[in-house]
Design a protein around this motif. Structure first.
Motif, PDB file in Angstrom:
ATOM      1  N   CYS A  25       0.824  -1.208  -0.054  1.00  0.00           N
ATOM      2  CA  CYS A  25       0.037  -0.017   0.107  1.00  0.00           C
ATOM      3  C   CYS A  25       0.858   1.102  -0.023  1.00  0.00           C
ATOM      4  O   CYS A  25       0.526   2.141  -0.851  1.00  0.00           O
ATOM      5  CB  CYS A  25      -1.006   0.170   1.366  1.00  0.00           C
ATOM      6  SG  CYS A  25      -2.241  -1.045   1.204  1.00  0.00           S
ATOM      7  N   THR A  26       2.006   1.210   0.677  1.00  0.00           N
ATOM      8  CA  THR A  26       2.910   2.447   0.753  1.00  0.00           C
ATOM      9  C   THR A  26       3.600   2.507  -0.641  1.00  0.00           C
ATOM     10  O   THR A  26       3.526   3.810  -0.964  1.00  0.00           O
ATOM     11  CB  THR A  26       4.314   2.124   1.872  1.00  0.00           C
ATOM     12  OG1 THR A  26       3.559   1.600   3.210  1.00  0.00           O
ATOM     13  CG2 THR A  26       4.931   3.489   2.062  1.00  0.00           C
ATOM     14  N   GLY A  29       0.599   3.797  -2.977  1.00  0.00           N
ATOM     15  CA  GLY A  29       0.036   5.171  -2.643  1.00  0.00           C
ATOM     16  C   GLY A  29       1.223   5.977  -3.011  1.00  0.00           C
ATOM     17  O   GLY A  29       0.669   7.165  -4.115  1.00  0.00           O
ATOM     18  N   TYR A  30       2.358   5.873  -3.232  1.00  0.00           N
ATOM     19  CA  TYR A  30       3.570   6.930  -3.427  1.00  0.00           C
ATOM     20  C   TYR A  30       3.502   6.925  -4.954  1.00  0.00           C
ATOM     21  O   TYR A  30       3.724   7.761  -5.720  1.00  0.00           O
ATOM     22  CB  TYR A  30       5.020   6.142  -3.058  1.00  0.00           C
ATOM     23  CG  TYR A  30       6.007   6.985  -3.505  1.00  0.00           C
ATOM     24  CD1 TYR A  30       6.463   8.347  -2.906  1.00  0.00           C
ATOM     25  CD2 TYR A  30       6.770   6.502  -4.819  1.00  0.00           C
ATOM     26  CE1 TYR A  30       7.455   9.123  -3.590  1.00  0.00           C
ATOM     27  CE2 TYR A  30       7.803   7.390  -5.099  1.00  0.00           C
ATOM     28  CZ  TYR A  30       8.206   8.384  -4.696  1.00  0.00           C
ATOM     29  OH  TYR A  30       9.354   9.298  -5.156  1.00  0.00           O
ATOM     30  N   MET A  32       0.895   6.139  -7.098  1.00  0.00           N
ATOM     31  CA  MET A  32      -0.270   6.855  -7.692  1.00  0.00           C
ATOM     32  C   MET A  32      -0.187   8.294  -7.539  1.00  0.00           C
ATOM     33  O   MET A  32      -0.655   9.173  -8.115  1.00  0.00           O
ATOM     34  CB  MET A  32      -1.570   6.234  -7.065  1.00  0.00           C
ATOM     35  CG  MET A  32      -1.626   4.784  -7.324  1.00  0.00           C
ATOM     36  SD  MET A  32      -3.470   4.029  -6.881  1.00  0.00           S
ATOM     37  CE  MET A  32      -4.399   4.824  -7.813  1.00  0.00           C
ATOM     38  N   GLN A  33       0.336   8.756  -6.265  1.00  0.00           N
ATOM     39  CA  GLN A  33       0.561  10.174  -6.019  1.00  0.00           C
ATOM     40  C   GLN A  33       1.507  10.834  -6.984  1.00  0.00           C
ATOM     41  O   GLN A  33       1.217  12.068  -7.470  1.00  0.00           O
ATOM     42  CB  GLN A  33       1.206  10.401  -4.525  1.00  0.00           C
ATOM     43  CG  GLN A  33       0.952  11.567  -4.273  1.00  0.00           C
ATOM     44  CD  GLN A  33       1.770  11.987  -2.792  1.00  0.00           C
ATOM     45  OE1 GLN A  33       2.575  11.229  -2.328  1.00  0.00           O
ATOM     46  NE2 GLN A  33       1.470  13.387  -2.173  1.00  0.00           N
ATOM     47  N   ALA A  37      -2.930  10.766  -8.908  1.00  0.00           N
ATOM     48  CA  ALA A  37      -4.255  10.046  -8.451  1.00  0.00           C
ATOM     49  C   ALA A  37      -4.953  11.221  -7.424  1.00  0.00           C
ATOM     50  O   ALA A  37      -4.184  12.085  -7.132  1.00  0.00           O
ATOM     51  CB  ALA A  37      -3.919   8.885  -7.714  1.00  0.00           C
ATOM     52  N   ALA A  39      -7.254  12.760  -4.642  1.00  0.00           N
ATOM     53  CA  ALA A  39      -6.751  12.970  -3.213  1.00  0.00           C
ATOM     54  C   ALA A  39      -7.965  11.733  -2.448  1.00  0.00           C
ATOM     55  O   ALA A  39      -7.217  11.241  -1.363  1.00  0.00           O
ATOM     56  CB  ALA A  39      -7.337  14.181  -2.379  1.00  0.00           C
ATOM     57  N   LEU A  42      -6.257   8.119  -2.858  1.00  0.00           N
ATOM     58  CA  LEU A  42      -4.994   8.169  -1.996  1.00  0.00           C
ATOM     59  C   LEU A  42      -5.182   8.141  -0.597  1.00  0.00           C
ATOM     60  O   LEU A  42      -4.615   7.403   0.433  1.00  0.00           O
ATOM     61  CB  LEU A  42      -4.213   9.493  -2.149  1.00  0.00           C
ATOM     62  CG  LEU A  42      -3.477   9.796  -3.590  1.00  0.00           C
ATOM     63  CD1 LEU A  42      -2.700  10.793  -3.711  1.00  0.00           C
ATOM     64  CD2 LEU A  42      -2.468   8.524  -3.705  1.00  0.00           C
ATOM     65  N   ILE A  45      -6.196   4.470   0.298  1.00  0.00           N
ATOM     66  CA  ILE A  45      -5.063   3.605   0.383  1.00  0.00           C
ATOM     67  C   ILE A  45      -4.407   3.808   1.605  1.00  0.00           C
ATOM     68  O   ILE A  45      -3.976   3.131   2.228  1.00  0.00           O
ATOM     69  CB  ILE A  45      -4.015   4.006  -0.971  1.00  0.00           C
ATOM     70  CG1 ILE A  45      -4.716   3.537  -2.049  1.00  0.00           C
ATOM     71  CG2 ILE A  45      -2.760   3.183  -0.831  1.00  0.00           C
ATOM     72  CD1 ILE A  45      -3.931   3.782  -3.473  1.00  0.00           C
ATOM     73  N   LYS A  46      -4.330   4.970   2.191  1.00  0.00           N
ATOM     74  CA  LYS A  46      -3.492   5.412   3.268  1.00  0.00           C
ATOM     75  C   LYS A  46      -4.295   4.906   4.493  1.00  0.00           C
ATOM     76  O   LYS A  46      -3.674   4.288   5.374  1.00  0.00           O
ATOM     77  CB  LYS A  46      -3.757   7.012   3.555  1.00  0.00           C
ATOM     78  CG  LYS A  46      -2.517   7.240   4.644  1.00  0.00           C
ATOM     79  CD  LYS A  46      -1.116   7.164   4.152  1.00  0.00           C
ATOM     80  CE  LYS A  46      -0.077   7.905   5.122  1.00  0.00           C
ATOM     81  NZ  LYS A  46       1.360   7.601   4.912  1.00  0.00           N
TER      82      LYS A  46
END
Length: 246
Positions: A25-26, A29-30, A32-33, A37, A39, A42, A45-46
């Motif tokens: 997930c980390t 998320g990175y 996709m950011q 992607a 908010a 994100l 995912i967080k």
């Protein structure tokens, strides 16, 4: 199927799966950011990453006692260096798990006034010390195996013969380096448990270094390192012969 049943029956195995999912997930998320992607996605995912982390902490309740028992067994090893490295590593793991348990109690509301940041920093410090001891143990075992391999399979006259043909100091140094690198490669190829343990610890050490601010990288790199070491840990559970002993 039988192997999966044995695997899923172990709490350590479930914790490793949760850990792999957390760092996946980390990394996701990175990535996709970086790709722009939204908010909301994100944030989801967080949140999933946080749930995985909390689940891992639940599976680790009581692991301090297991680490202390492992330290008690390691203190009887005959090799002084291995005895020191493994015992100190297990003692630091015990303290790391204890701090982690406090964090879990704080996040679940059982200890609402626990200073999350302070206990997190403490846990990562103990985790870092344990990894340093693990890497020291790996380096020591590699050195022993390289010395054994060199004395057992390479005649002493071979290197001396090469040295006699080398006039330049830099060439001599390069020759010795090539010999040592070939020997290192042979030792690691011949000892998969040691190779896996070395790679796993080398990946893991970037996590506390980053969290403690000693060597800042990026969430993507931390996620990749955590995911890689988690997969290697799962391999050692599925195939116990890959686990470094003692």
């Amino acid at each position: 199927m039988e192997a999966w049943v044995r695997f899923s029956a172990q709490s350590a195995a479930k914790e490793r799966v949760f850990r792999a999912a957390q760092y996946a997930c980390t990394l996701l998320g990175y990535t996709m950011q970086k790709n722009g992607a939204g908010a909301e996605l994100l944030a989801r995912i967080k949140q999933l990453e946080a749930h995985m982390s909390l689940g891992r902490k639940l599976f680790r309740l009581g692991n301090s006692a297991e680490a202390l028992e492992a330290a008690k067994r390691a203190i009887h090893l005959s090799d002084m260096v291995l005895r020191f490295c493994i015992t100190v590593a297990h003692l630091n793991r015990a303290m790391y798990f204890a701090c982690d348990n406090v964090l879990w109690a704080g996040k679940t509301g059982l200890v609402p006034h626990a200073d999350q940041e302070k206990w997190s920093q403490r846990s990562f410090r103990y985790y870092l010390f344990a990894l340093i001891m693990n890497l020291s143990r790996d380096a020591y075992e590699i050195r022993l195996l390289m010395e054994r391999e060199a004395s057992g399979k390479r005649p002493k006259g071979t290197e001396n013969g090469h040295q006699a043909q080398v006039d330049n100091g830099l060439q001599h140094l390069a020759l010795r380096l090539r010999i040592q690198l070939r020997l290192l490669g042979h030792v690691l190829r011949s000892n998969p448990p040691l190779l896996l343990d070395l790679v796993k610890n080398a990946c893991d050490i970037f996590i506390p270094l980053d969290k403690l601010g000693l060597y800042k990288t990026s969430p993507g790199f931390v996620g990749l390192c955590g995911l890689t070491s988690s997969i290697l840990s799962i391999l050692t559970i599925v195939h116990p012969w890959l686990k470094l002993k003692p």
